[in-house]
Design a protein around this motif. Structure first.
Motif, short mmCIF file in Angstrom:
data_model
loop_
_atom_site.label_atom_id
_atom_site.label_comp_id
_atom_site.label_asym_id
_atom_site.label_seq_id
_atom_site.Cartn_x
_atom_site.Cartn_y
_atom_site.Cartn_z
N ARG A 111 0.87 -1.32 0.26
CA ARG A 111 0.22 0.10 -0.13
C ARG A 111 1.42 1.18 -0.33
NH1 ARG A 111 -4.64 -1.40 4.70
NH2 ARG A 111 -4.89 -3.67 4.37
N GLU A 113 1.00 3.70 2.10
CA GLU A 113 0.83 4.97 2.89
C GLU A 113 1.99 5.67 2.76
OE1 GLU A 113 -1.84 2.93 5.42
OE2 GLU A 113 -1.25 1.50 5.05
N GLY A 118 5.41 0.81 12.31
CA GLY A 118 4.35 -0.14 12.50
C GLY A 118 3.45 0.14 11.06
N TYR A 120 3.91 0.61 6.77
CA TYR A 120 5.07 0.26 5.68
C TYR A 120 4.05 -0.22 4.77
CZ TYR A 120 7.31 -1.49 10.29
OH TYR A 120 7.67 -1.08 11.80
N PHE A 123 3.93 -4.70 3.86
CA PHE A 123 3.87 -5.16 5.16
C PHE A 123 3.41 -6.66 4.72
CE2 PHE A 123 -0.54 -4.87 5.75
CZ PHE A 123 -1.19 -3.86 3.97
N GLN A 125 0.67 -9.96 6.22
CA GLN A 125 -1.02 -9.82 7.16
C GLN A 125 -0.77 -11.71 7.00
OE1 GLN A 125 -4.19 -8.12 4.97
NE2 GLN A 125 -3.72 -6.42 6.12
N ARG A 256 -15.33 -0.16 10.87
CA ARG A 256 -14.37 -0.68 10.06
C ARG A 256 -14.67 0.26 8.93
NH1 ARG A 256 -10.90 -3.54 10.99
NH2 ARG A 256 -10.50 -4.23 9.20
N VAL A 280 -3.60 -1.47 16.89
CA VAL A 280 -4.85 -2.19 15.78
C VAL A 280 -3.62 -3.35 15.32
CG1 VAL A 280 -6.76 -2.55 14.45
CG2 VAL A 280 -6.47 -0.04 15.17
N LEU A 281 -3.91 -4.69 15.49
CA LEU A 281 -3.22 -5.49 15.19
C LEU A 281 -3.89 -6.16 14.52
CD1 LEU A 281 -2.19 -7.13 18.88
CD2 LEU A 281 -0.85 -5.18 17.47
N GLY A 282 -5.38 -6.38 14.37
CA GLY A 282 -6.40 -7.50 13.87
C GLY A 282 -7.38 -6.65 13.49
N ALA A 305 -7.93 -10.14 9.51
CA ALA A 305 -6.53 -10.42 9.27
C ALA A 305 -5.63 -9.29 9.82
CB ALA A 305 -5.97 -9.20 7.12
N PHE A 306 -4.21 -9.78 10.36
CA PHE A 306 -3.27 -9.27 11.62
C PHE A 306 -2.82 -8.89 10.78
CE2 PHE A 306 -5.87 -11.39 14.52
CZ PHE A 306 -5.96 -10.91 15.94
N GLY A 307 -1.74 -7.85 11.03
CA GLY A 307 -0.55 -7.13 10.68
C GLY A 307 0.66 -8.08 11.34
N GLU A 309 4.14 -7.01 11.19
CA GLU A 309 4.73 -6.47 12.07
C GLU A 309 4.13 -6.25 13.81
OE1 GLU A 309 3.32 -6.05 9.09
OE2 GLU A 309 5.74 -6.73 7.52
P1 AMP Z 1 -6.39 -4.04 7.33
O1 AMP Z 1 -6.39 -4.98 6.21
O2 AMP Z 1 -6.42 -1.90 6.04
O3 AMP Z 1 -8.13 -4.08 8.15
O4 AMP Z 1 -5.92 -4.04 8.52
C1 AMP Z 1 -5.30 -5.14 8.66
C2 AMP Z 1 -3.80 -4.65 10.43
O5 AMP Z 1 -2.88 -4.85 9.19
C3 AMP Z 1 -4.14 -3.78 10.50
O6 AMP Z 1 -4.47 -4.16 11.79
C4 AMP Z 1 -2.87 -3.69 10.39
O7 AMP Z 1 -1.90 -4.42 12.03
C5 AMP Z 1 -2.06 -4.22 9.24
N1 AMP Z 1 -2.32 -3.37 8.84
C6 AMP Z 1 -2.46 -2.85 7.89
N2 AMP Z 1 -1.76 -1.57 6.70
C7 AMP Z 1 -0.51 -2.01 7.75
C8 AMP Z 1 0.58 -1.08 6.45
N3 AMP Z 1 0.25 -0.23 5.89
N4 AMP Z 1 2.28 -1.42 7.42
C9 AMP Z 1 2.05 -2.30 8.35
N5 AMP Z 1 0.81 -3.37 8.63
C10 AMP Z 1 -0.72 -3.04 7.92
#
Ligand code: AMP
Length: 422
Positions: A111, A113, A118, A120, A123, A125, A256, A280-282, A305-307, A309
């Protein structure tokens, strides 16, 4: 010539990779208890897998890595796992073999971003999807799984927050209520939220800029507008969570950001001291239209989904004794080419017995090699010196006790096996 890593990416160095390996191992072990199997889909998909008409999240509209390949095909590096998994589910007609398909995935997402701790641009998942059945017990199972997972990692101060958006009817009513609620404040909201009022007002509630605005704080919640069926569904989910005895909290304001959720939504938050803003871990939720939108039958799914990192950051912040770096059982020191042949055979024999063994491959001095063995924290050092060799022995030193013994060449493997067993 560019020699730096791409902005927003990072290297996992050899002394860090053991944590990743251990995390991935735990994921696989725990998910198989839930009878889930791994699915591996490509990192790139045709762009329309993500850029769907109904999908207007920032993640998809602003943050994807889009490119055309050499044959002018529009491709996208996946920004999340679900759409690719559903594409594979539909394309391979997995719905014909099972009424419920439970899968998990582990892999990198991309992405564009603003990078920070935390967050990137590449990253990892891991996530799960349970596709094909709509039942509150299944929603509960997925939430229970998320809870079970973080508990087994030993994370403390982690909260599971659960809410519902209700079915299509409730969700539409809720969206209408939000439009009426936010319209009087339109001028005060950020430029994105001004557009969101008409396109998807739910997303205003997740806005990073407006989250402190009174209108956001006082907005109605989905629970205010649930119809009877949706309320019953949510009550059932909660009763299953209670039956399992996990701890969770109901978070009426949790919606969400994604467009495709209905019924259950949830998030896992780390409330760990010093953890930082990206806490937010996931998270995840139930979706109804995605399978149909990607060309499949009208089947719903639920996933999270959990991140990874952030999980590793949470593990570090909780001081959990998580994994150990690779341990070296034995290091062999030799001083001549001939003796290196003996060492080569010895290493082969030790590795055949599943011991981690290594040696030096240069003509470094004895002292240099000895220091190297200590730096690598070898448990035993085998010294194959010329003198000893003439007498048919080698010296073996236990680096902890500093006890050194002479052992017959033909007994070295047996000797080390006995010592290392203890
Ligand atoms: P999402 O898919 O946006 O619901 O994200 C789910 C989880 O993925 C988040 O809670 C983060 O732990 C992780 N996450 C999302 N975007 C990033 C990112 N750019 N870098 C690291 N972790 C991310």
């Amino acid at each position: 010539m560019a020699t730096n890593r791409v902005k927003g990416t990072y290297d996992v160095l050899p002394n860090e990779s053991h944590q990743w390996i251990m995390l991935e191992q735990k994921i696989r072990d725990i998910l198989s208890l839930y009878h889930m199997r791994e699915i591996r889909t490509p990192m790139m998909e045709y762009s329309n897998v993500f850029h769907r008409e109904s999908e207007g999240s920032d993640m998809v509209t602003k943050e994807t890595y889009d490119f055309v390949d050499r044959s002018n095909r529009a491709l996208t590096l996946r920004p999340e796992g679900t759409a690719g998994v559903i594409r594979a589910y539909v394309e391979n007609k997995l719905y014909t073999s099972q009424e419920l398909e439970k899968v998990y995935y582990i892999g990198p997402n991309f992405r564009y971003e603003r990078p920070q701790k935390g967050r990137y641009r590449q990253f990892y998942q891991f996530g799960v999807e349970a596709i094909g059945t709509v039942d509150p017990a299944l929603d509960a199972e997925i939430v229970i799984l998320a809870y079970d997972f973080i508990t087994r990692l030993g994370l403390k101060g982690v909260k599971v927050r659960v809410n519902t958006l209700g079915n299509e009817v409730s969700r539409t009513a809720y969206q209408k209520a939000l439009v009426s609620h936010f319209t009087p404040y339109k001028d005060e909201l950020c430029s994105d939220c001004k557009v969101r009022i008409d396109k998807n007002p739910l997303r205003i509630l997740d806005c990073k800029i407006d989250h402190k605005h009174q209108a956001v704080i006082n907005a109605p919640t989905p629970l205010d507008l649930l119809d009877d069926l949706s309320k019953e569904y949510f009550d059932d989910v909660i009763s299953y969570l209670d039956a399992a005895g996990i701890s969770y909290e109901i978070a009426p304001k949790l919606v969400r950001g994604l467009d495709y959720y209905s019924h259950t939504v949830f998030e896992i938050e780390a409330d760990i001291e010093g953890f930082g803003a990206q806490n937010v871990l996931g998270g995840g939720g139930r979706y109804q239209n995605l399978v149909k939108e990607l060309g499949g039958p009208d089947l719903g799914g639920i996933g999270f989904a959990f991140g990874m990192e952030r999980l590793l950051m949470a593990i570090e912040a909780s001081h959990v004794n998580f994994s150990k770096d690779l341990e070296l059982d034995c290091f062999v020191i030799t001083m001549s080419k001939d003796l290196r042949k003996i060492a080569t055979k010895l290493l082969y024999d030790l590795r055949s017995q599943n011991y981690v063994a290594d040696m030096n491959y240069t003509d470094k001095s004895f002292k240099g090699q000895f220091k190297q063995a200590l730096r690598l924290e070898a448990k035993y050092i085998v010294i194959l010196g010329e003198d000893e060799y003439q007498r048919g022995v080698a010296s073996i030193k236990n680096t902890k006790t500093e006890i050194q013994e002479e052992v017959k060449l033909e007994d070295i493997v047996k000797y080390l096996m006995e010592k290392l067993e203890n």
